[in-house]
Design a protein around this motif. Structure first.
Motif, mmCIF file in Angstrom:
data_model
loop_
_atom_site.group_PDB
_atom_site.id
_atom_site.type_symbol
_atom_site.label_atom_id
_atom_site.label_comp_id
_atom_site.label_asym_id
_atom_site.label_seq_id
_atom_site.Cartn_x
_atom_site.Cartn_y
_atom_site.Cartn_z
ATOM 1 N N LEU A 72 1.387 8.838 5.289
ATOM 2 C CA LEU A 72 0.626 8.858 4.135
ATOM 3 C C LEU A 72 1.495 9.291 2.755
ATOM 4 O O LEU A 72 1.186 8.673 1.732
ATOM 5 C CB LEU A 72 -0.694 9.901 4.256
ATOM 6 N N LEU A 130 3.312 6.630 1.692
ATOM 7 C CA LEU A 130 2.586 5.463 1.545
ATOM 8 C C LEU A 130 2.415 5.756 -0.335
ATOM 9 O O LEU A 130 2.633 4.950 -1.233
ATOM 10 C CB LEU A 130 1.205 5.280 1.934
ATOM 11 N N THR A 134 3.772 4.041 -3.461
ATOM 12 C CA THR A 134 2.882 3.636 -4.439
ATOM 13 C C THR A 134 3.242 3.825 -5.883
ATOM 14 O O THR A 134 3.068 2.914 -6.806
ATOM 15 C CB THR A 134 1.423 4.226 -4.192
ATOM 16 N N LEU A 135 3.562 5.044 -6.089
ATOM 17 C CA LEU A 135 3.772 5.804 -7.458
ATOM 18 C C LEU A 135 5.309 5.258 -7.803
ATOM 19 O O LEU A 135 5.523 5.663 -9.021
ATOM 20 C CB LEU A 135 3.449 7.032 -7.374
ATOM 21 N N LYS A 182 -10.090 7.969 2.044
ATOM 22 C CA LYS A 182 -9.140 7.139 2.918
ATOM 23 C C LYS A 182 -10.128 6.273 3.875
ATOM 24 O O LYS A 182 -11.315 6.679 4.330
ATOM 25 C CB LYS A 182 -8.531 8.159 3.768
ATOM 26 N N PRO A 183 -9.781 5.079 3.983
ATOM 27 C CA PRO A 183 -8.756 4.215 3.486
ATOM 28 C C PRO A 183 -8.682 3.844 2.220
ATOM 29 O O PRO A 183 -9.793 3.660 1.816
ATOM 30 C CB PRO A 183 -8.539 3.292 4.473
ATOM 31 N N PHE A 184 -7.519 4.031 1.404
ATOM 32 C CA PHE A 184 -7.708 3.807 -0.106
ATOM 33 C C PHE A 184 -6.834 2.659 -0.383
ATOM 34 O O PHE A 184 -5.899 2.403 0.597
ATOM 35 C CB PHE A 184 -7.352 4.921 -0.949
ATOM 36 N N SER A 185 -6.833 1.824 -1.573
ATOM 37 C CA SER A 185 -6.181 0.825 -1.809
ATOM 38 C C SER A 185 -5.049 1.535 -2.825
ATOM 39 O O SER A 185 -5.467 2.151 -3.740
ATOM 40 C CB SER A 185 -6.906 -0.188 -2.899
ATOM 41 N N PRO A 186 -3.939 1.396 -2.387
ATOM 42 C CA PRO A 186 -2.704 1.804 -3.287
ATOM 43 C C PRO A 186 -2.736 1.546 -4.583
ATOM 44 O O PRO A 186 -2.567 2.236 -5.684
ATOM 45 C CB PRO A 186 -1.272 1.218 -2.519
ATOM 46 N N MET A 187 -3.323 0.259 -4.981
ATOM 47 C CA MET A 187 -3.355 -0.023 -6.444
ATOM 48 C C MET A 187 -4.447 0.649 -7.178
ATOM 49 O O MET A 187 -4.418 1.100 -8.307
ATOM 50 C CB MET A 187 -3.534 -1.430 -6.519
ATOM 51 N N GLU A 188 -5.487 1.011 -6.457
ATOM 52 C CA GLU A 188 -6.632 1.932 -6.952
ATOM 53 C C GLU A 188 -5.988 3.192 -7.352
ATOM 54 O O GLU A 188 -6.462 3.846 -8.353
ATOM 55 C CB GLU A 188 -7.821 1.699 -5.755
ATOM 56 N N LEU A 230 -2.990 4.217 -7.726
ATOM 57 C CA LEU A 230 -2.061 3.853 -8.819
ATOM 58 C C LEU A 230 -2.572 4.047 -10.241
ATOM 59 O O LEU A 230 -2.349 4.748 -11.257
ATOM 60 C CB LEU A 230 -1.307 3.004 -8.831
#
Lengths: 674, 125
Positions: B13, B16, B20-21, B104-110, B112
């Motif tokens: 995580l 991840l 993402t960032l 969780k689970p989340f969208s990385p774009m969300e 960001l």
């Protein structure tokens, strides 16, 4: 008076008659005197006649009168008697009626007594029912005074000391309870309960309420910590007469706990599922939406892969443990050398890590075999070994020691790892429990491994536990009940008082199915018998000719030319071998049933191990096995009966037990070996 | 350059979130348990902490409460990220005075987008 009337009547009659006769006579005498005026003789004759007749008449009249009087008397007596008799009869009738009434009264009396008894009994039964209920019950009358409380009520509120508070005539009914003391009971009842004032007000208002229903869950913290459910309904008869109210209280702490655990499990499972899911979804999204370097891509796909594996393992483990906990897991238990299973597990882990050295040491030269599911045992060992390696991140030795302890084998796996704090040792074997601290952060796992180990060991009749000092390593151990023999192929005789085995062969197994041979050997392993197995009738006959056997277990379908019936016939026909007891172990073939032979027992495949052991013991102790068990196939009964009677074996009884036919044989003319 | 602390006991995580960032202009700090996270907040004073709930040592809620009750670091933005997706967990996050919540689970774009928004708002304040 009546008599006087009669007498008067008679006298009047007599006087009239006398006057009549005297008139006649005087007329006659006058007539005579006129006709014969001078005949004084004639006149005197008539005078005398006249007087005589008068006298006669008088006497006659008196006689008649007397007769009449006496007749009258008699008549009256008869009348009186008749009256008496009538009275008597009436009296008797009355007496009879009275007696009848008496009988009815007595009958009614006994009925009443019976009713009374029944009523009393019913009351007692009702008491008993109410007292044996798990829920506490209290009944109040229409005024709100307590009528009775049952045993459970007293048990639930035992700190209220009911016996000392009231003059209880028996343990059920409560005497001397006034409205104020009822309120006191209520007041005490809600001690230590959350919102007790609110509940108490409600309860007090209910006491005289003839309609409302009430149901409340109460959490009590003092003097005991528990959850109580209380409800109160009006107590109303069929005719709508109100008898007051009934209050029912139950301790629902257990249900609350079950609910809590269920919620906790759902929450834990969802957490455990969401965590790897986050990685899988997140990384795949990154790969899909970003331009990543080849290296990054591979790294992310690697993580996705391992997280997907983790998810799969989690689901499998979770299903496994659910299956085991609900008793639905089927274990394929066979006699296995635990020694070999340990060796196999160790070989799997030897090359697992370069930092760790896995060593297996036997405390005894020979470790007995265990009746167990090989794969599941391997799972337990793998789990414990991988834990030992995972939780000793700095490396070190992992030692497995197997030793015999009483009637069990103890297997211990010792590592030099992180160790386990004392306070969590018990929780360690519960589902999803993982020790969280810094040193363990990188250590994965589903948190179900030890719970699964515990279930597997428990299903094998063993125990599992841990000994550990924090920072110095842990020993996870389990024990299993063991069998008396090795599962290796060579069978060494072992003396057993019930069998008197000697150095000669004990049991010859004539069976062409290898797995069946294995099974029979496994079943009889603990009985200290030396066993030989052959697959054909020819081999069997040859072996029997040169060796002495105490028992032969014979299959009918064999690999050679001869079948089981042929072997049986041959053995029984030979003087030297006719005394060996024979147990037929077969799926039974109809066409061979007509063969001749004496059998000690008959086992229908598949059979229970216990069945075979019993039969072998019986046969070896020289007693006739008087029972045969057969599959109840079409026409089989007749064939078997023919076969038995042809061999001079009497049949006493035939029972059916499901599809199995149990034939009880007559007599003791056994096929003992002595 | 904003400093973002990622506190999660799952390495995957952290990787991840860091991944993402990475396209933004962030300096990423990492903590794998609650105690370390709190310590890092005190020492490094990050602008935002992305905080997992189920962590060894100290739960995310506890870390959040301590941050918000410490005037020195109370300004740190807290995004609670948890695998416990129930409504009660969201409430617990608000009770712990968390600023944001993501399940969780989340969208990385969300995530960001959320992080960008949080930090740009902070600039405006």
């Amino acid at each position: 008076m009546r008599r006087l009337k009669y007498i008067a009547f008679i006298i009047i009659g007599a006087v009239i008659m006398i006057l009549f006769f005297s008139n006649i006579l005087s007329q006659v005498s006058q007539h005579v005197a006129k006709a014969h005026p001078n005949d004084s003789g004639m006149q005197s004759f008539f005078s005398i006649m006249f007087i005589k007749i008068i006298i006669m008449m008088v006497i006659f009249v008196i006689g008649i009168g007397a007769m009449l009087v006496s007749l009258m008397n008699t008549y009256q007596k008869v009348q009186a008697n008749k009256q008496l008799e009538n009275i008597n009869k009436e009296l008797m009738e009355k007496q009879y009626a009275l007696e009848e009434q008496n009988a009815i009264i007595e009958e009614l009396n006994s009925q009443l007594e019976e009713e009374n008894f029944k009523h009393h009994q019913q009351k007692e039964i009702l008491h008993a029912i109410i007292d044996s209920l798990g829920a506490g019950i209290m009944m109040t009358d229409t005024d709100g005074a307590v009528l009775f409380i049952n045993k459970a009520w007293k048990d639930i509120f035992r700190y209220l000391e009911f016996e000392n508070q009231f003059y209880a005539q028996d343990t059920f009914y409560i005497d001397g309870v006034t409205l104020s003391s009822t309120e006191r009971i209520m007041g005490n009842m809600v001690t230590g309960i959350e919102d007790s004032h609110e509940i108490l007000d409600k309860l007090n208002s209910l006491l005289t309420d003839k309609q409302s229903r009430y149901n409340v869950d109460m959490e009590q913290t003092n003097p005991v910590k528990r959850f109580l459910n209380l409800y109160s309904n009006p107590c109303v008869s069929e005719n709508n007469d109100s008898f007051g109210r009934v209050f029912v209280v139950r301790d629902v702490s257990h249900q609350k706990e079950v609910d809590r655990l269920k919620l906790e499990l759902i929450s834990t499972v969802s957490h455990e599922l969401r965590t790897p899911m986050s990685s899988i979804m997140g990384f795949s999204e990154l790969i899909l939406t970003r331009k990543l370097t080849e290296e990054r891509n591979r790294e992310y796909i690697g993580i996705i892969n391992s997280e997907a594996k983790r998810l799969t393992n989690l689901i499998n483990d979770f299903l496994d443990i659910q299956r085991m906990e609900s008793g639905k897991q089927v274990f394929n238990k066979q006699l296995n050398s635990i020694d070999q299973i340990i060796e196999e597990a160790v070989s799997l882990f030897q090359s697992f890590s370069v930092k760790h050295k896995v060593i297996y040491r036997k405390a005894e030269e020979r470790i007995p075999s265990v009746y167990c599911d090989r794969d599941k045992m391997l799972q337990v060992l793998s789990n414990l070994l991988s834990n030992a390696i995972k939780y000793s991140p700095d490396g070190g030795g992992v030692r497995i020691v197997s030793a015999v302890e009483g009637d069990r084998i103890r297997i211990g796996i010792t590592d030099q790892g992180l160790g386990i704090p004392d306070d969590v040792k018990e929780k360690l074997f519960t589902k999803f429990y993982r020790i969280h601290n810094d040193d363990r952060r990188e250590i994965g796992g589903t948190g179900l491994g030890l719970a699964i180990c515990k279930e597997i060991i428990r299903s094998h009749g063993g125990e599992i536990g841990v000994e550990s000092t924090l920072g110095q390593g842990s020993t996870f151990w389990f024990n299993l009940p063991y069998s008396g023999k090795d599962a290796s192929d060579e069978m060494t005789p072992k003396s057993d008082s019930s069998f008197c085995a000697d150095s000669e062969g004990d049991v010859l197994i004539v069976e062409d199915d290898e797995s069946m041979v294995k099974l029979i050997i496994e079943i009889l392993m603990n009985e200290g018998l030396e066993m030989y197995a052959v697959s054909s009738g020819e081999e069997a006959l040859q072996l029997v000719a040169n060796n002495s056997f105490k028992l032969i277990i014979l299959d009918i379908a064999l690999s050679g030319q001869l079948n089981g019936w042929d072997v049986l016939k041959e053995l029984k026909g030979n003087q030297g071998t006719s005394n060996i007891p024979i147990i037929i172990s077969s799926v039974y073939e109809y066409k061979n049933a007509a063969s001749q032979g004496d059998i000690s027992d008959y086992l229908m495949k598949p059979y229970e191990p216990e069945q075979l052991i019993k039969m072998v013991k019986k046969a070896l102790n020289g007693k006739l096995n008087s029972k045969m068990m057969l599959n109840n196939g079409d026409g089989l009964t007749e064939t078997i009966l023919d076969m038995l009677t042809n061999n001079g074996i009497g049949v006493k009884q035939i029972d059916h037990s499901g599809n199995i036919l149990i034939i009880t044989l007559e007599g003791e003319e056994g096929l003992g070996n002595e | 350059m904003y400093r973002v602390l990622v506190a999660d006991d799952e390495k995957a995580l952290r990787v991840l979130i860091a991944g993402t960032l990475e396209i933004g202009n962030y300096e990423i700090l990492e903590a794998d348990n609650g105690i370390v996270a709190l310590d890092l907040v005190k020492r490094e004073k990050p602008d935002l902490i992305i905080l997992d709930v189920m962590m060894p040592g100290m739960t995310g809620y506890e870390v959040c409460k301590r941050i918000k009750n410490n005037p020195d670091i109370a300004a740190t933005r807290v995004l609670i990220l948890t695998a416990k997706g129930q409504l009660s967990d969201r409430e617990a996050a608000w009770e712990a005075l968390a600023d944001f919540y993501l399940a969780k689970p989340f969208s990385p774009m969300e995530l960001l987008t959320m992080v960008e928004e949080i930090l740009s708002k902070q600039v405006r304040e």
